[in-house]
Structure formats: C-alpha cells, structure tokens
Design an enzyme around this catalytic site. Sequence first.
Site: not given
Ligand code: GRF
Length: 203
Positions: A18-19, A70, A112, A114, A179
């Site tokens: 979703s981000n 990694r 990032n 968070h 976010e």
């Molecule tokens: C979000 O809550 C972000 O803060 C964390 O992982 C989640 C990712 O959500 N790092 P999405 O995959 O972007 O919907």
Amino acid sequence: MTGSGQHRIGVLLSGRGSNLAALLAACRDGRVPSPIAMVVSNVPDAPGLDHARKAEAPFQVVDHRQSSTREQHDRKVAEILEGAGITLICLAGYLRLLSPWFVQRFPDRILNIHPSLLPAFPGLHAQRQALRHGVKITGCTVHLVDEQLDAGPIILQSAVPVHDHDDEDTLSARILEQEQILYPKALSLVCEGKIHLRSRQEQ
Ligand code: GRF
C-alpha cells in the site's frame, strides 16, 4: 547527502504494497517529482506487485531463497537497481534486513517507513509493542537507513492517537493512513534536495 538533481526511484517490497501504491500515485500526480523506475520484490507472488503492474512501473522478483547469503541476495538486487539507473531507494514493507554491503553501496540513499515514532518501538510488530507499552500516542517515521535497525536519521514523523479499544488491526489501519501521506511528502523533500544532514539533524 541526498543531493538535488533528477532522481530515479527504486522501491523494495515483500508484501501488500500500500505504500508503493501511495508513492506511485504521488509520482503520477507530480507531488513526487521523480519517477519510480524499478520495483523489486523478494517474494514472487507479493500482492504489492499488482500496483506496479497497474501503474506500468518496471518490476522484478529476486527470490531471496535463491541466494545462500544475505549479501549475495543484496548484490543481485543492487545490480538490478543500478542497471535501471536508480539513485534513491524506498523500502516499503521490505521484510528483510539489508546487508552492510548494500547499505554502504547506497549511502544516505535508502529511505524506510516504520510504523512508530522512532526511536520508540523499532523492529517487528511496532504497533503491538505500542499497545503493550500502553502509549497514548504513536505514529510513523520516515528515516534514512544506516547499518543499525530503524535507527538512521529521521526525515519526517506523524503522530497517531491510540484509542482505548484499539487492537493491533485498528491501530495499524490508523497509522497506515498517515504512512501513505507521510512517505510521499518525505520522498518529495529528498527528491527536491531539501534534506541536508548535519550530524543527526536535517531539514
Ligand atoms: C507498513 O506498516 C510499513 O510501515 C512497514 O511495513 C508495512 C508495509 O505495508 N514498514 P505495505 O506493504 O506498504 O502495505
């Protein structure tokens, strides 16, 4: 650090995305002045890849199970990003620790998001940690990535109230709304060259 000039953005994800969707929308309507020129998922069927498909953004899968270390995985990802001319990397629900090699390869070029007000509640299940601790305010943070977990310089934060009857799902949903506003804002500041690192402080 994150100098101005034309950037090309890479997004790394593992899941829902979703981000990524929020960042793609912000690029499309000009709030972020640089293109998302590559999306990489370490999970072959990550639902987030659908957002890349719909937006016709280039994407690739690099299955981490195909690498024995990694760093070996991260070298494959870096090769793809560099091949696409990526200058800024956004982690968007990327459920892997980055190797020191990768972080050093892109110094102050990795962002990032968070789901807490860092430095509170780093690591996994930040929303659960907040509920267990009993805080009344939590939120989300966009920060630069360094070699420590969720500890790099903070770019922007947004506060979110915790309600008495919240569970992890309701709190996570309220944070996620913020976010999706915060990440494009922070990314556009970086793309416009408006973030300057002075020791730990930036503006
Ligand atoms: C979000 O809550 C972000 O803060 C964390 O992982 C989640 C990712 O959500 N790092 P999405 O995959 O972007 O919907």
